[in-house]
Design a protein around this motif. Structure first.
Motif, short mmCIF file in Angstrom:
data_model
loop_
_atom_site.label_atom_id
_atom_site.label_comp_id
_atom_site.label_asym_id
_atom_site.label_seq_id
_atom_site.Cartn_x
_atom_site.Cartn_y
_atom_site.Cartn_z
N LEU A 6 23.15 -4.69 32.67
CA LEU A 6 22.27 -5.86 32.82
C LEU A 6 21.49 -6.14 31.54
O LEU A 6 21.22 -7.31 31.22
CB LEU A 6 21.30 -5.65 33.99
N ALA A 7 21.14 -5.10 30.81
CA ALA A 7 20.41 -5.30 29.55
C ALA A 7 21.29 -6.07 28.55
O ALA A 7 20.80 -6.97 27.86
CB ALA A 7 20.01 -3.95 28.96
N LYS A 8 22.58 -5.76 28.53
CA LYS A 8 23.51 -6.47 27.63
C LYS A 8 23.69 -7.92 28.09
O LYS A 8 23.80 -8.83 27.28
CB LYS A 8 24.85 -5.75 27.59
N HIS A 9 23.72 -8.12 29.39
CA HIS A 9 23.84 -9.47 29.94
C HIS A 9 22.61 -10.30 29.56
O HIS A 9 22.71 -11.47 29.18
CB HIS A 9 23.98 -9.38 31.46
N SER A 10 21.45 -9.67 29.64
CA SER A 10 20.19 -10.35 29.27
C SER A 10 20.13 -10.63 27.78
O SER A 10 19.70 -11.71 27.35
CB SER A 10 19.00 -9.49 29.69
N ASP A 11 20.59 -9.66 26.95
CA ASP A 11 20.59 -9.84 25.50
C ASP A 11 21.49 -11.00 25.08
O ASP A 11 21.28 -11.62 24.03
CB ASP A 11 21.05 -8.56 24.80
N ALA A 12 22.48 -11.30 25.92
CA ALA A 12 23.38 -12.42 25.63
C ALA A 12 22.76 -13.76 26.04
O ALA A 12 23.39 -14.81 25.89
CB ALA A 12 24.71 -12.21 26.34
N GLY A 13 21.53 -13.71 26.57
CA GLY A 13 20.82 -14.93 26.94
C GLY A 13 21.29 -15.54 28.25
O GLY A 13 21.19 -16.76 28.45
N LEU A 14 21.79 -14.70 29.14
CA LEU A 14 22.36 -15.19 30.39
C LEU A 14 21.43 -14.93 31.57
O LEU A 14 20.60 -14.01 31.55
CB LEU A 14 23.72 -14.52 30.64
#
Length: 290
Positions: A192-200
């Motif tokens: 989820l942290a990577k998903h958030s870092d992608a601005g999603l």
């Protein structure tokens, strides 16, 4: 004369026998014709309950849904494509006594391989990745496969630049899988942290109950956190917390309404409004997800 009476009596007996209706078993209503509300105990015609999205028309109690029924209510017709349907544990990973047999029984009973269904779909024409947990399968507990499927769903959303929607319901981590079930908390959170870092966008939609390791990981990490009314949401049990802190807790402690008041939940949405609410949120964030 006596013979004539005997003949007449025999004829009357024969007539009575012929006009006697066959004895029938009393008619019984099918088991699923009516359903009793677990909260107010009122009987509801099952067909009416289905049309009311499994919400009691008398008291408004939101009854639990299967993952498939939730998907039918939320996503656009024929838009859902399931991901990782046949993911399962190897035989050597089922060492807990009776675990393999219990899994097999639940798979036959529910038609599911595990306690979550993941895939891609659209809501009101807006695409998203979606995961729906099912409390009918091991009380929605999170083991290795549940954690892996949810992680893969998050990674799929990140790769495809899609908003993510997860409906949670769980009793927590699955004790039969020991420490490997607890690892899923960190794994899903890292994805989820990577998903958030992608601005999603990530929408977490809490349903009754959401507890234990699920509530302590991906359930409470949403950019927007929604909940159905009167849901139980928390980590440890109310009695455990009360005995630890040595205080009397509020009557509505760990209920969705209490969490809304304290700022842990952004909105409580009734089931009849859930699809439209999600459609509007996805529409507002369409550019962010593109």
């Amino acid at each position: 004369m006596e013979q004539l009476f005997k003949v007449r009596k025999n004829r009357l007996d024969l007539f009575k026998k012929r006009r006697t209706l066959p004895v029938r078993e009393p008619l019984e209503a099918p088991d699923n014709l009516y359903k009793s509300c677990p909260q107010c105990k009122e009987s509801i015609l099952f067909e009416d309950l289905m049309h009311n999205l499994y919400v009691c028309p008398h008291c408004g109690h939101h009854m639990k849904l299967t993952a498939r029924e939730r998907l039918r209510q939320i996503v656009d017709e024929n838009s859902f494509t399931e991901l990782d349907r046949r993911l399962f544990l190897k035989k050597e990973q089922l060492a807990f006594p009776g675990y393999e047999e219990k899994l097999s029984r639940l798979q036959k009973k529910t038609g599911l391989q595990e306690a979550v269904v993941c895939g891609a779909a659209s809501i009101g024409g807006f695409p998203c990745a979606i995961a729906v947990m099912d409390s009918n399968f091991f009380m929605g507990s999170m083991g290795q496969i549940v954690g892996e499927k949810i992680t893969r769903c998050i990674e799929y959303a990140t790769k495809k630049k899609l908003p993510l929607l997860i409906f949670t319901t769980s009793g927590g981590a699955r004790m039969q899988e020991g420490i490997l079930s607890l690892v899923q908390m960190a794994k899903t959170s890292a994805a989820l942290a990577k998903h958030s870092d992608a601005g999603l966008l990530y929408i977490s939609y809490l349903t009754h109950p959401t507890t234990g390791g699920v509530s302590a990981s991906f359930a409470m990490l949403g950019d927007i956190i929604l909940s159905e009314p009167d849901c139980l949401i928390g980590f440890a049990g109310k009695r455990v917390i009360a005995s630890t802190v040595k205080e009397e807790l509020p009557a509505n402690f760990q209920k969705a309404e209490f969490l809304l008041e304290k700022g842990f939940v952004d909105a409580i949405v009734e089931r009849k409004d859930s699809r439209d609410t999600l459609r509007r949120i996805l529409k507002l964030h369409e550019r962010r997800a593109s």
